[in-house]
Design an enzyme around this catalytic site. Sequence first.
Site, PDB file in Angstrom:
ATOM      1  CB  SER A 127      -0.918   0.028   1.223  1.00 45.73           C
ATOM      2  OG  SER A 127      -1.651   1.240   1.218  1.00 45.73           O
ATOM      3  CE  LYS A 181      -2.981  -2.353  -0.381  1.00 41.16           C
ATOM      4  NZ  LYS A 181      -3.838  -2.056  -1.436  1.00 41.16           N
ATOM      5  CG  HIS A 184      -4.884  -0.799   3.776  1.00 40.22           C
ATOM      6  ND1 HIS A 184      -5.116  -0.257   2.525  1.00 40.22           N
ATOM      7  CD2 HIS A 184      -4.057   0.069   4.403  1.00 40.22           C
ATOM      8  CE1 HIS A 184      -4.463   0.883   2.408  1.00 40.22           C
ATOM      9  NE2 HIS A 184      -3.811   1.103   3.530  1.00 40.22           N
ATOM     10  CG  ASN A 185      -7.234  -1.450  -0.625  1.00 39.59           C
ATOM     11  OD1 ASN A 185      -6.243  -1.260   0.067  1.00 39.59           O
ATOM     12  ND2 ASN A 185      -7.184  -1.450  -1.938  1.00 39.59           N
ATOM     13  CD  GLU A 188      -7.427   3.008  -0.234  1.00 35.71           C
ATOM     14  OE1 GLU A 188      -6.364   2.481   0.144  1.00 35.71           O
ATOM     15  OE2 GLU A 188      -7.786   2.994  -1.431  1.00 35.71           O
TER      16      GLU A 188
HETATM   17  C1  6PG Z   1      -3.106   1.462  -1.677  1.00 38.27           C
HETATM   18  C2  6PG Z   1      -4.342   1.643  -2.492  1.00 38.27           C
HETATM   19  C3  6PG Z   1      -4.127   1.045  -3.839  1.00 38.27           C
HETATM   20  C4  6PG Z   1      -5.132   1.490  -4.865  1.00 38.27           C
HETATM   21  C5  6PG Z   1      -6.515   1.139  -4.529  1.00 38.27           C
HETATM   22  C6  6PG Z   1      -7.530   1.960  -5.270  1.00 38.27           C
HETATM   23  O1  6PG Z   1      -3.241   0.931  -0.592  1.00 38.27           O
HETATM   24  O2  6PG Z   1      -2.045   1.859  -2.135  1.00 38.27           O
HETATM   25  O3  6PG Z   1      -5.406   1.015  -1.858  1.00 38.27           O
HETATM   26  O4  6PG Z   1      -4.053  -0.331  -3.663  1.00 38.27           O
HETATM   27  O5  6PG Z   1      -5.011   2.851  -5.066  1.00 38.27           O
HETATM   28  O6  6PG Z   1      -6.671  -0.200  -4.869  1.00 38.27           O
HETATM   29  O7  6PG Z   1      -8.666   1.256  -5.201  1.00 38.27           O
HETATM   30  P1  6PG Z   1      -9.965   1.636  -5.971  1.00 38.27           P
HETATM   31  O8  6PG Z   1      -9.576   1.830  -7.419  1.00 38.27           O
HETATM   32  O9  6PG Z   1     -10.853   0.465  -5.780  1.00 38.27           O
HETATM   33  O10 6PG Z   1     -10.436   2.892  -5.353  1.00 38.27           O
END
Ligand code: 6PG
Length: 466
Positions: A127, A181, A184-185, A188
């Site tokens: 990430s 991960k 985490h997303n 996010e």
């Molecule tokens: C990270 C982000 C990266 C990516 C996302 C965007 O942790 O660096 O999460 O993995 O920018 O996958 O996800 P979306 O396109 O689904 O918003």
Amino acid sequence: MSESRIGLVGLGTMGGALALNIAEKGFDIAVWNRTTEVARRFHAEAGDLAARITPTETLEALVAALARPRAIILMVPAGKAVDEQIAALRPLLEPEDLIIDAGNANFHDTNRRSRAGGGAFLGMGVSGGEEGARHGPSIMGGGRRADWDRVAPVLEAIAAKHKGEPCAAWLGEEGAGHFVKTVHNGIEYADMQMIAEIYGVLRDGLGRSAAEIGATFDGWNRGRLQSYLVEITGKVAGTLDPQSGLPILDVIVDAAGQKGTGRWTAIEAQHLAVPVPAIEAAVAARNLSAARAARREAEAIFGAGPRPLPAGALDEATLERALVCGKALCYAQGFEMIAAASREFGWTLPLPLIARIWRAGCIIRSAMLDDMASALAEAPDRNLIFAPFFAELVRETHGALREVVAAAALHGIATPALASGVAYFDALRTARGTANMIQGQRDFFGLHGFERLDDGRKGQHGPWAR
Ligand code: 6PG
């Protein structure tokens, strides 16, 4: 030619940045890309780091350039491309050679690839976007511990550091790293959605300009909300579009993209029966944002939702407290999900360590994660908001969250993730809830049975008059 310590396949934005990071930390690296020209150009543009980088034109050449036992990082789009790349590489490798999938894989795929045999395999969540990959990402590893240990010196060297501690760790077997991960997303998504909702209240409820909103977030980033996402929110809001001269936010279409990791988190949470309403609300909000035609039609039928709030209805301090509360609740939900997966999949996921490696490098890094790491270290199995520090924080801020959600609801401003936080919190602190009614209904129509409150007997039925 000296043998390279590690190989990398896929020189897209993330792969290229990771390769430069590896070379910069003093490791020789051999790289390969499906389009040879990309690898050549990458090498030609690597400047001082080019000496540590060996561009190769075939997979055979890549494999031949690596020190044994080999380790090759894949940075290719998640899904079919990963399976194809593994299938192309395996026949050229020996069983102890390690393939590391560093993309955003679905952890079920990583489980499957780990179990497939044929050679060593790690699934690694990375990430931090391009900037993180280049200068220090957060790295969540999964697979055999011994395989991780072989490449740990490289991974720890390239990872972000929080007070000198590398934000890279082995978290468990098979898909454990990619699972973490994914969560985490999911967090996010929820964090970004809550921020976008507060932006909506500032813009539509309080009539603030983009520049004013940018300044507000800049200010918040110096306080308890200090985090990467709040920081970039301030920057995004404060940026002008060079083409039109307008705030960039005013020219960006209000339909959110998504590659699937947030959705996977929501789906997996359902499988695990863990409530993560903030993440679910965030995924639903992205889906609804993409339905632009329906939103236009609804606005024409019902009239526009958002109306200005009365003067003085909400101040910035209240909005800040609401966001602090929402943030604590959404991270708490994410950690609950990790704890549940740990039990369900027998992974013993180290929650405090996960909080620690999220403190720098990753997209959800935030000052609050330091306190979360301490709270989880005290009691990893306890809901984060039960820890004394977060209990106090939620006690102090949930009133503000409630005020913001109530004012927004009364003035037609959608705040689905923030509102889910109020509902989650209230449901959680209701020792005697309302599911007795659901149990009564289930027994009424389907004789599903209920447990009695007074004597604890299960499988009881009501004297329903039919
Ligand atoms: C990270 C982000 C990266 C990516 C996302 C965007 O942790 O660096 O999460 O993995 O920018 O996958 O996800 P979306 O396109 O689904 O918003």
